[in-house]
Design an enzyme around this catalytic site. Structure first.
Site, PDB file in Angstrom:
ATOM      1  N   TYR A 142       0.825  -1.215   0.000  1.00  0.00           N
ATOM      2  CA  TYR A 142       0.000   0.000   0.000  1.00  0.00           C
ATOM      3  C   TYR A 142       0.859   1.266   0.000  1.00  0.00           C
ATOM      4  O   TYR A 142       0.462   2.278  -0.555  1.00  0.00           O
ATOM      5  CB  TYR A 142      -0.889   0.042   1.250  1.00  0.00           C
ATOM      6  CG  TYR A 142      -2.239  -0.595   1.088  1.00  0.00           C
ATOM      7  CD1 TYR A 142      -2.366  -1.920   0.710  1.00  0.00           C
ATOM      8  CD2 TYR A 142      -3.400   0.133   1.341  1.00  0.00           C
ATOM      9  CE1 TYR A 142      -3.614  -2.507   0.583  1.00  0.00           C
ATOM     10  CE2 TYR A 142      -4.646  -0.442   1.221  1.00  0.00           C
ATOM     11  CZ  TYR A 142      -4.749  -1.758   0.838  1.00  0.00           C
ATOM     12  OH  TYR A 142      -5.976  -2.323   0.714  1.00  0.00           O
ATOM     13  N   LYS A 189       2.557 -15.473   2.036  1.00  0.00           N
ATOM     14  CA  LYS A 189       2.811 -16.163   0.766  1.00  0.00           C
ATOM     15  C   LYS A 189       4.310 -16.456   0.730  1.00  0.00           C
ATOM     16  O   LYS A 189       5.036 -16.037  -0.183  1.00  0.00           O
ATOM     17  CB  LYS A 189       2.351 -15.257  -0.397  1.00  0.00           C
ATOM     18  CG  LYS A 189       2.306 -15.945  -1.742  1.00  0.00           C
ATOM     19  CD  LYS A 189       1.197 -16.963  -1.894  1.00  0.00           C
ATOM     20  CE  LYS A 189       1.363 -17.718  -3.211  1.00  0.00           C
ATOM     21  NZ  LYS A 189       0.437 -18.867  -3.335  1.00  0.00           N
ATOM     22  N   ASP A 222      -3.566 -18.160  -0.125  1.00  0.00           N
ATOM     23  CA  ASP A 222      -4.563 -18.798  -1.005  1.00  0.00           C
ATOM     24  C   ASP A 222      -5.293 -19.915  -0.263  1.00  0.00           C
ATOM     25  O   ASP A 222      -6.519 -20.037  -0.324  1.00  0.00           O
ATOM     26  CB  ASP A 222      -3.924 -19.297  -2.309  1.00  0.00           C
ATOM     27  CG  ASP A 222      -2.648 -20.108  -2.103  1.00  0.00           C
ATOM     28  OD1 ASP A 222      -2.122 -20.139  -0.969  1.00  0.00           O
ATOM     29  OD2 ASP A 222      -2.170 -20.713  -3.081  1.00  0.00           O
ATOM     30  N   ASP A 246      -6.469  -6.879   3.823  1.00  0.00           N
ATOM     31  CA  ASP A 246      -7.579  -6.177   3.177  1.00  0.00           C
ATOM     32  C   ASP A 246      -8.508  -7.197   2.522  1.00  0.00           C
ATOM     33  O   ASP A 246      -9.732  -7.144   2.681  1.00  0.00           O
ATOM     34  CB  ASP A 246      -7.025  -5.210   2.127  1.00  0.00           C
ATOM     35  CG  ASP A 246      -8.133  -4.479   1.394  1.00  0.00           C
ATOM     36  OD1 ASP A 246      -9.041  -3.971   2.065  1.00  0.00           O
ATOM     37  OD2 ASP A 246      -8.097  -4.433   0.153  1.00  0.00           O
ATOM     38  N   ASP A 250     -12.443  -8.748   4.088  1.00  0.00           N
ATOM     39  CA  ASP A 250     -13.743  -8.666   3.417  1.00  0.00           C
ATOM     40  C   ASP A 250     -14.373 -10.056   3.338  1.00  0.00           C
ATOM     41  O   ASP A 250     -15.580 -10.224   3.540  1.00  0.00           O
ATOM     42  CB  ASP A 250     -13.604  -8.089   2.000  1.00  0.00           C
ATOM     43  CG  ASP A 250     -13.884  -6.593   1.939  1.00  0.00           C
ATOM     44  OD1 ASP A 250     -13.581  -5.913   2.941  1.00  0.00           O
ATOM     45  OD2 ASP A 250     -14.401  -6.115   0.920  1.00  0.00           O
TER      46      ASP A 250
HETATM   47  C1  IPM Z   1     -10.393  -1.028   4.086  1.00  0.00           C
HETATM   48  C2  IPM Z   1     -10.665  -0.373   2.763  1.00  0.00           C
HETATM   49  C3  IPM Z   1      -9.501   0.549   2.434  1.00  0.00           C
HETATM   50  C4  IPM Z   1      -8.254  -0.307   2.315  1.00  0.00           C
HETATM   51  C5  IPM Z   1      -9.702   1.413   1.180  1.00  0.00           C
HETATM   52  C6  IPM Z   1     -10.970   2.228   1.256  1.00  0.00           C
HETATM   53  C7  IPM Z   1      -8.505   2.287   0.905  1.00  0.00           C
HETATM   54  O1  IPM Z   1     -10.881  -1.315   1.771  1.00  0.00           O
HETATM   55  O2  IPM Z   1     -10.297  -0.314   5.090  1.00  0.00           O
HETATM   56  O3  IPM Z   1     -10.277  -2.259   4.115  1.00  0.00           O
HETATM   57  O4  IPM Z   1      -7.979  -0.870   1.248  1.00  0.00           O
HETATM   58  O5  IPM Z   1      -7.531  -0.422   3.307  1.00  0.00           O
HETATM   59 MG    MG Z   2     -10.911  -3.296   2.469  1.00  0.00          MG
END
Ligand code: IPM
Ligand code: MG
Length: 352
Positions: A142, A189, A222, A246, A250
């Site tokens: 990042y 990884k 993975d 990240d 999710d």
């Molecule tokens: C998160 C979001 C952020 C990230 C974005 C909005 C930059 O997806 O907080 O997980 O990738 O960290």
């Molecule tokens: Mg995110």
């Protein structure tokens, strides 16, 4: 106790859900005799519209001067599909993480019994899932050097980590494991990436030196993505780098049935920021359908950070009651007709 809180509602549904979190915090303040004061400031697309900057100077100042930051959501469709946009809302979030030194993002994933049937996975697989992800937040790909060649046909993003960056978050994750079921899983990884091999080496050394009582496991990312679907209850504390965290956070967030329920904390040595895992859900903005629970639980994480454990429990108990009684927005209870503010009212009332 007196606490000064910087409130950054942000974009999309951010302002609506933040309003409910503040409502709930005010109920906590009355009930437990605290004084919470709020400084509101802009971040994200809303800030770009007003000032041209996703993280204006005044917002950063208010955040640096507060005891904690409460943040709603960021992102606007008008930037998402425009790869040429020079200024983007997300840059505000990345910049505040860096500026406040928030190197650890903590994302708990817990299933609510009342909602097991909502999970995209089979109920018997999901039952008992209770883990927490420790995602590195201010390093890695990042924040590494980015390049784009003159002819715009070659691009790169550097993924770099130092021992110190790995150690400081690993300490937090090991300590968290000790307070839970004592299992730490490092997700990387290491079969391909040199930076992942450094993570393994550093975490293994720390384990041997200070945390050998904790069970340390390793998974390639993975495989981890697959295991999280096949058997999510095997995880206790997950430790991982910025990009992997990240992605798998999710994935983890929907196991319980709704992404609208999960809070997060981003902490550093001196500052902390609390925000829901979900995004700005622009299609839902202004309709009263946004689920405020992830935001309200983020406020509860903030209270825990202030060592206000009773107060945080009062919030989580009221949230459990709301879910048990079917008081939540339509994506969780489609038969019901509760709005964003109805849910906040119910939770605030049950704290009072
Ligand atoms: C998160 C979001 C952020 C990230 C974005 C909005 C930059 O997806 O907080 O997980 O990738 O960290
Ligand atoms: Mg995110």
């Amino acid at each position: 106790m007196k606490k000064q809180i910087a409130v950054l509602p942000g974009d999309g549904i951010g302002p609506e859900i933040v309003q409910e979190a503040v409502k709930v915090l005010d109920a906590v303040a009355v009930k437990f005799g605290h004084e919470f004061t709020y400084t509101y400031a802009d971040m994200g697309a809303v800030a770009i519209d007003k000032t041209g900057q996703p993280l204006p100077e005044a917002t950063l100042k208010a955040s640096l001067e507060s005891d904690a930051v409460l943040f709603g959501a960021i992102g606007d469709p008008k930037y998402d599909n425009d790869p040429t946009a020079k200024v983007r809302p997300e840059q505000g979030l990345l910049a505040i993480r860096k500026a406040l030194g928030l190197f650890t993002n903590i994302r708990p994933v817990k299933t609510f019994d009342a909602l097991l049937h909502q999970s995209p996975l089979k109920e018997e697989r999901v039952k008992g899932t209770d883990f927490v992800m420790y995602r590195e937040l201010t390093g890695g790909i990042y924040f590494g050097e980015k390049t784009l060649s003159e002819d715009q046909n070659t691009a790169s993003d550097l993924c770099e980590y130092t021992r110190a960056e790995i150690e400081r978050i690993a300490h937090l994750a090991f300590v968290a494991a000790r307070k839970r079921r004592n299992i730490l899983t490092l997700i990387d990884k290491a079969n391909v990436l040199e930076s992942s091999r450094l993570w393994r080496r550093v975490v293994t050394e720390l384990h041997q030196a200070e945390y050998s009582d904790v069970e340390l496991r390793f998974l390639f990312v993975d495989n981890a993505a697959m295991q999280m679907i096949l058997a999510p209850s095997q995880f206790d504390v997950i430790l991982t780098s910025n990009l992997f965290g990240d992605i798998i956070s999710d994935e983890g967030s929907v196991i319980g049935g709704s992404i609208g329920l999960l809070p997060s904390a981003s902490v550093g040595a001196t500052h902390a920021l609390f925000e829901p895992i979900h995004g700005s859900f622009p299609q839902g903005a202004g309709k009263g359908i946004a689920n405020p629970i992830a935001m309200i639980l983020s406020a509860a994480m903030m209270l825990t950070h202030f060592d206000m454990d009773k107060e945080a429990n009062a919030i989580t108990n009221a949230v459990d009651l709301a879910l048990a009684q079917g008081v939540c927005t339509p994506e969780v209870f489609p038969e019901g007709s509760y709005t964003t503010s109805d849910v906040g009212d119910f939770i605030a009332k049950n704290i009072a």
